[in-house]
Write a protein that holds these residues in place. Structure first.
Motif, PDB file in Angstrom:
ATOM      1  N   THR A  60       2.759   6.324  -0.199  1.00 51.32           N
ATOM      2  CA  THR A  60       4.101   5.778  -0.397  1.00 51.32           C
ATOM      3  C   THR A  60       4.521   4.879   0.762  1.00 51.32           C
ATOM      4  O   THR A  60       5.478   4.136   0.664  1.00 51.32           O
ATOM      5  CB  THR A  60       5.126   6.917  -0.524  1.00 51.32           C
ATOM      6  N   ARG A  61       3.784   4.952   1.864  1.00 48.45           N
ATOM      7  CA  ARG A  61       4.163   4.162   3.032  1.00 48.45           C
ATOM      8  C   ARG A  61       3.643   2.739   2.922  1.00 48.45           C
ATOM      9  O   ARG A  61       2.649   2.494   2.233  1.00 48.45           O
ATOM     10  CB  ARG A  61       3.585   4.793   4.303  1.00 48.45           C
ATOM     11  N   PRO A  64       2.803  -1.789   8.252  1.00 51.44           N
ATOM     12  CA  PRO A  64       3.808  -2.413   9.117  1.00 51.44           C
ATOM     13  C   PRO A  64       3.525  -3.889   9.385  1.00 51.44           C
ATOM     14  O   PRO A  64       4.391  -4.615   9.859  1.00 51.44           O
ATOM     15  CB  PRO A  64       3.733  -1.597  10.416  1.00 51.44           C
ATOM     16  N   ILE A  65       2.338  -4.365   9.049  1.00 51.31           N
ATOM     17  CA  ILE A  65       1.993  -5.777   9.253  1.00 51.31           C
ATOM     18  C   ILE A  65       2.318  -6.597   8.000  1.00 51.31           C
ATOM     19  O   ILE A  65       3.002  -7.596   8.062  1.00 51.31           O
ATOM     20  CB  ILE A  65       0.490  -5.958   9.584  1.00 51.31           C
ATOM     21  N   CYS A  66       1.794  -6.163   6.833  1.00 53.35           N
ATOM     22  CA  CYS A  66       1.920  -7.001   5.631  1.00 53.35           C
ATOM     23  C   CYS A  66       2.815  -6.379   4.547  1.00 53.35           C
ATOM     24  O   CYS A  66       3.127  -7.030   3.556  1.00 53.35           O
ATOM     25  CB  CYS A  66       0.539  -7.302   5.040  1.00 53.35           C
ATOM     26  N   GLY A  67       3.204  -5.126   4.726  1.00 52.32           N
ATOM     27  CA  GLY A  67       4.100  -4.494   3.759  1.00 52.32           C
ATOM     28  C   GLY A  67       3.418  -3.915   2.537  1.00 52.32           C
ATOM     29  O   GLY A  67       4.060  -3.253   1.729  1.00 52.32           O
ATOM     30  N   ALA A  68       2.115  -4.155   2.379  1.00 50.30           N
ATOM     31  CA  ALA A  68       1.388  -3.602   1.221  1.00 50.30           C
ATOM     32  C   ALA A  68       1.361  -2.075   1.318  1.00 50.30           C
ATOM     33  O   ALA A  68       1.420  -1.518   2.406  1.00 50.30           O
ATOM     34  CB  ALA A  68      -0.035  -4.151   1.187  1.00 50.30           C
ATOM     35  N   LYS A  69       1.293  -1.433   0.155  1.00 51.97           N
ATOM     36  CA  LYS A  69       1.215   0.037   0.141  1.00 51.97           C
ATOM     37  C   LYS A  69      -0.064   0.497   0.829  1.00 51.97           C
ATOM     38  O   LYS A  69      -1.147  -0.008   0.541  1.00 51.97           O
ATOM     39  CB  LYS A  69       1.214   0.552  -1.303  1.00 51.97           C
ATOM     40  N   LEU A  70       0.089   1.455   1.716  1.00 51.69           N
ATOM     41  CA  LEU A  70      -1.089   2.019   2.378  1.00 51.69           C
ATOM     42  C   LEU A  70      -1.852   2.897   1.392  1.00 51.69           C
ATOM     43  O   LEU A  70      -1.317   3.285   0.357  1.00 51.69           O
ATOM     44  CB  LEU A  70      -0.667   2.847   3.589  1.00 51.69           C
TER      45      LEU A  70
END
Ligand SMILES: [Zn+2]
Ligand SMILES: [Zn+2]
Length: 145
Positions: A60-61, A64-70
Motif C-alpha cells: 500500500t506504500r 518516495p522517489i517516483c510515487g509508484a506502489k511498492l
C-alpha cells in the motif's frame, strides 16, 4: 524526501557504516539497491549469486522517489518481508529490519549445515503450528485424552 510509511522527514543516516536515509519518526529506512548491497557485504559477501526478491505482492506504500506502489517480497526467500520500488529506485525497510538483514547475512557467513537445517526445521514447525488446521488437530488430541 517523505517517509512512505508515516509521511515523516527522511534524513541522512548510517547503518553499519553505509549511508542510508532514515525516517525521523518511525525509524524506517530507504536504501538504494547499491546501499542494500553494501549493507549485506559489510557482513557477508554473497557475490552475484542468488536471487534477492521472492514472492512479490503489491504493497500500500508508495515509492518516495517516483510515487509508484511498492511491492513487498520475501527477502532472499527468508521469513523477512521488505519492500521495493518496481522501477528499482530502492528498498523500504521497517524499523529494525536492517538488523534482520545483518543477522541473516551472519547466518550465511557461518553456514554450518546442521545449524541451517535446524533453522529451516524451526521455521517449518512455526508455520505449521500457526496453521489453524494443525491447531485444531492438536486441540482434538488434547480433548481425547
Ligand atoms: Zn516514517
Ligand atoms: Zn520508484
Amino acid at each position: 524526501m517523505k517517509c512512505p510509511q508515516c509521511g515523516g522527514e527522511m534524513v541522512d543516516a548510517k547503518r553499519e557504516g553505509v549511508a542510508v536515509v532514515c525516517c525521523e519518526s518511525c525509524q524506517g529506512l530507504w536504501l538504494t539497491p547499491q546501499e542494500l548491497d553494501e549493507l549485506e557485504a559489510k557482513t557477508y559477501d554473497l557475490g552475484k549469486k542468488g536471487s534477492l526478491v521472492f514472492h512479490r505482492e503489491s504493497s500500500t506504500r508508495g515509492c518516495p522517489i517516483c510515487g509508484a506502489k511498492l511491492q513487498s517480497f520475501e527477502y532472499r526467500d527468508y521469513d523477512l518481508q521488505l519492500e521495493l520500488c518496481p522501477s528499482a529506485h530502492g528498498f523500504w525497510l521497517d524499523a529494525g529490519e536492517d538488523k534482520r538483514v545483518i543477522e541473516l547475512m551472519k547466518r550465511e557467513r557461518t553456514k554450518v549445515k546442521d545449524e541451517i537445517n535446524a533453522e529451516d526445521q524451526w521455521a517449518f514447525d512455526i508455520k505449521h503450528w500457526r496453521s489453524p488446521d494443525i491447531l485444531d488437530k492438536i486441540l482434538n488430541v488434547i480433548r481425547l485424552r
